[in-house]
Design a protein around this motif. Structure first.
Motif, PDB file in Angstrom:
ATOM      1  N   TYR A  59       7.548   9.301 -35.381  1.00 40.07           N
ATOM      2  CA  TYR A  59       7.233  10.566 -34.715  1.00 40.07           C
ATOM      3  C   TYR A  59       6.223  11.287 -35.476  1.00 40.07           C
ATOM      4  O   TYR A  59       5.151  11.784 -35.019  1.00 40.07           O
ATOM      5  N   GLU A 103      -2.538  11.819 -34.243  1.00 40.60           N
ATOM      6  CA  GLU A 103      -3.105  12.775 -32.948  1.00 40.60           C
ATOM      7  C   GLU A 103      -3.975  13.651 -33.657  1.00 40.60           C
ATOM      8  O   GLU A 103      -5.057  13.901 -33.260  1.00 40.60           O
ATOM      9  N   GLY A 132      -2.562  15.641 -28.829  1.00 43.64           N
ATOM     10  CA  GLY A 132      -1.320  15.698 -27.992  1.00 43.64           C
ATOM     11  C   GLY A 132      -1.145  14.685 -26.602  1.00 43.64           C
ATOM     12  O   GLY A 132      -0.270  14.516 -26.032  1.00 43.64           O
ATOM     13  N   THR A 133      -2.275  13.661 -26.883  1.00 48.63           N
ATOM     14  CA  THR A 133      -2.218  12.753 -25.835  1.00 48.63           C
ATOM     15  C   THR A 133      -1.761  11.184 -26.315  1.00 48.63           C
ATOM     16  O   THR A 133      -1.312  10.506 -25.460  1.00 48.63           O
ATOM     17  N   ILE A 153       1.522  10.517 -27.446  1.00 49.31           N
ATOM     18  CA  ILE A 153       2.925  10.209 -27.061  1.00 49.31           C
ATOM     19  C   ILE A 153       3.066  10.578 -25.482  1.00 49.31           C
ATOM     20  O   ILE A 153       2.542  11.599 -24.836  1.00 49.31           O
ATOM     21  N   ASP A 154       3.510   9.527 -24.802  1.00 48.52           N
ATOM     22  CA  ASP A 154       3.688   9.611 -23.472  1.00 48.52           C
ATOM     23  C   ASP A 154       5.220   9.389 -22.965  1.00 48.52           C
ATOM     24  O   ASP A 154       5.996   9.505 -24.294  1.00 48.52           O
ATOM     25  N   LEU A 155       5.589   9.501 -21.912  1.00 45.89           N
ATOM     26  CA  LEU A 155       6.940   9.363 -21.674  1.00 45.89           C
ATOM     27  C   LEU A 155       7.546   8.066 -22.422  1.00 45.89           C
ATOM     28  O   LEU A 155       8.902   7.993 -22.858  1.00 45.89           O
ATOM     29  N   ALA A 168       8.076   8.586 -26.091  1.00 47.59           N
ATOM     30  CA  ALA A 168       9.131   9.547 -26.182  1.00 47.59           C
ATOM     31  C   ALA A 168      10.309   8.759 -26.083  1.00 47.59           C
ATOM     32  O   ALA A 168      11.357   9.118 -27.070  1.00 47.59           O
ATOM     33  N   ASP A 185      11.452  18.192 -28.879  1.00 46.02           N
ATOM     34  CA  ASP A 185      10.152  17.957 -28.569  1.00 46.02           C
ATOM     35  C   ASP A 185      10.118  16.769 -27.814  1.00 46.02           C
ATOM     36  O   ASP A 185       9.056  16.771 -26.789  1.00 46.02           O
ATOM     37  N   LEU A 186      10.852  15.703 -28.022  1.00 43.49           N
ATOM     38  CA  LEU A 186      10.532  14.371 -27.061  1.00 43.49           C
ATOM     39  C   LEU A 186      11.056  14.851 -25.673  1.00 43.49           C
ATOM     40  O   LEU A 186      10.522  14.448 -24.639  1.00 43.49           O
ATOM     41  N   ASN A 195      10.783  17.192 -24.305  1.00 42.37           N
ATOM     42  CA  ASN A 195       9.500  18.000 -23.405  1.00 42.37           C
ATOM     43  C   ASN A 195       8.630  17.218 -22.776  1.00 42.37           C
ATOM     44  O   ASN A 195       7.709  17.496 -21.852  1.00 42.37           O
ATOM     45  N   TYR A 196       8.615  15.808 -23.162  1.00 43.76           N
ATOM     46  CA  TYR A 196       7.843  14.789 -22.398  1.00 43.76           C
ATOM     47  C   TYR A 196       8.588  14.245 -21.263  1.00 43.76           C
ATOM     48  O   TYR A 196       8.002  13.248 -20.801  1.00 43.76           O
TER      49      TYR A 196
END
Ligand code: 5GP
Ligand code: MN
Length: 333
Positions: A137, A144, A157-158, A160-162, A165, A194-195, A197-198
């Motif tokens: 992470y 990033e 910020g792009t 990490i996606d679902l 995560a 934080d994860l 939040n994805y």
């Protein structure tokens, strides 16, 4: 902490490479697969050619995870720019692929195991981190930042996606025993938050990990518990499984996964040991509850791991292995 490079430096090296092969330890767990899967997907998003190389099937109990980029084809990449080993920092933990790891032009390692002394050309090994997924992470956050500095179309910020995560969350979940073990820190929770939040659905992951137990698994666990022994005034629990026991329960060796936790959870137990017959050898898992150091006991037999979760392989029969482990635990006390 055993580092000769920062995560920022490792991110910088990955950014300049084009072909990257990812390795992890044999019998991969949630943290091993989660780390590899998250990193591989992120590298692909950065336009790299990247694969996770394994020499075995992903175990059934974590097969719901993102396995799309796992291959068993040793020829998927040749003379690749980088070999990176995650959640593993010793050749002995992935012997069948050690030659392929060496074939890379540069060798990196990101790991959190306490045993072993540095690995590869550039390594970041931090045993204070509960899971390698926490390190991945942080590595992705560095990537990033690198990407944001150099490109206009991919902004911070792009990466990490679902899916990424979910891989990271699952690895952190399994290596902390659902945030129960003493390796869990405020940082662990902050990363998990934080994860989420994805969009990570933690309930769905927990149901897949802990509430989807095949009946054959419960049957073999019952057989194991029936034969388990409490020693040293109840401070030590020792259990084992043999091929014959599996056959009688209609179970496979994977079904014995997690039994070590039941042994450790017994009232008054400080050290739990669980022995699995695997061909001609015996694979040993050990856990400590509060104060013991099972990595020390495992290293007596050439194994290792963490203070509270470690393992080794003994090239002998079950009876002999049980005697050897009981003796080593007794000496540790
Ligand atoms: P498990 O009991 O779940 O297989 O492993 C517990 C921990 O010990 C994991 O972190 C794993 O990587 C480590 N471990 C298990 N077996 C070995 C081994 O034979 N050698 C080393 N160095 N570590 C091991
Ligand atoms: Mn791990």
């Amino acid at each position: 902490m055993k580092n000769n490079a920062s995560l920022k430096e490792i991110a910088g090296i990955l950014k300049t490479a084009q072909t990257i092969l990812i390795f992890t330890h044999t019998n991969p767990d949630g943290d091993a697969l989660g780390s590899a899967a998250a990193l591989c997907r992120v590298l692909r998003k950065m336009g790299k050619t990247s694969w996770i190389l394994m020499d075995e099937e992903v175990p059934e109990y974590i097969s719901f995870m993102d396995t799309e980029l796992v291959t068993r084809d040793k020829d998927c990449l040749k003379e690749h720019d980088i070999s990176i080993c995650v959640d593993c920092g010793e050749y002995s933990r992935f012997p069948a692929l050690a030659d392929k790891f060496d074939e890379g032009k540069l060798h990196l390692c990101v790991d959190h195991h306490a045993t072993g002394d540095g690995f590869g050309d550039h390594y970041y090994i931090d045993p204070s981190e509960a899971a390698t997924c926490q390190l991945i992470y942080k590595l992705i956050k560095e990537l990033e930042a690198e990407v944001a500095e150099s490109s206009e179309d991919v902004c911070e910020g792009t990466l990490i996606d679902l899916t990424v995560a979910e891989s990271l969350y699952t690895g952190i979940n399994t290596d902390t025993g659902s945030f129960q073990y003493s390796n869990t820190t405020a940082d662990t929770h902050a990363i998990a938050a934080d994860l989420m939040n994805y969009g990570v659905d933690h309930t769905a992951i927990n149901v897949k990990l802990y509430q989807t137990i095949p009946m054959t698994k419960l049957k073999i666990q019952a057989a194991i518990l029936q034969r388990a022994e409490l020693l040293f005034g109840g401070k030590v629990a020792v259990g084992y499984v043999t091929g014959q026991m599996l056959e009688e329960a209609g179970a496979v060796l994977d079904d014995a996964e997690g039994t070590i936790d039941m042994l450790r959870n017994i009232e008054g137990v400080e050290i739990a040991a669980f022995l699995k017959e695997k061909g001609e050898a015996v694979k040993v898992s050990m856990r400590a509850k509060s104060f013991a150091n099972v990595a020390e006991i495992a290293s007596v037999f050439g194994g290792g791991g963490h203070v509270k979760a470690a393992g080794c392989t003994l090239e002998m029969g079950m009876d002999e292995a049980l005697d050897a482990i009981k003796k080593a635990i007794g000496e540790h006390f």
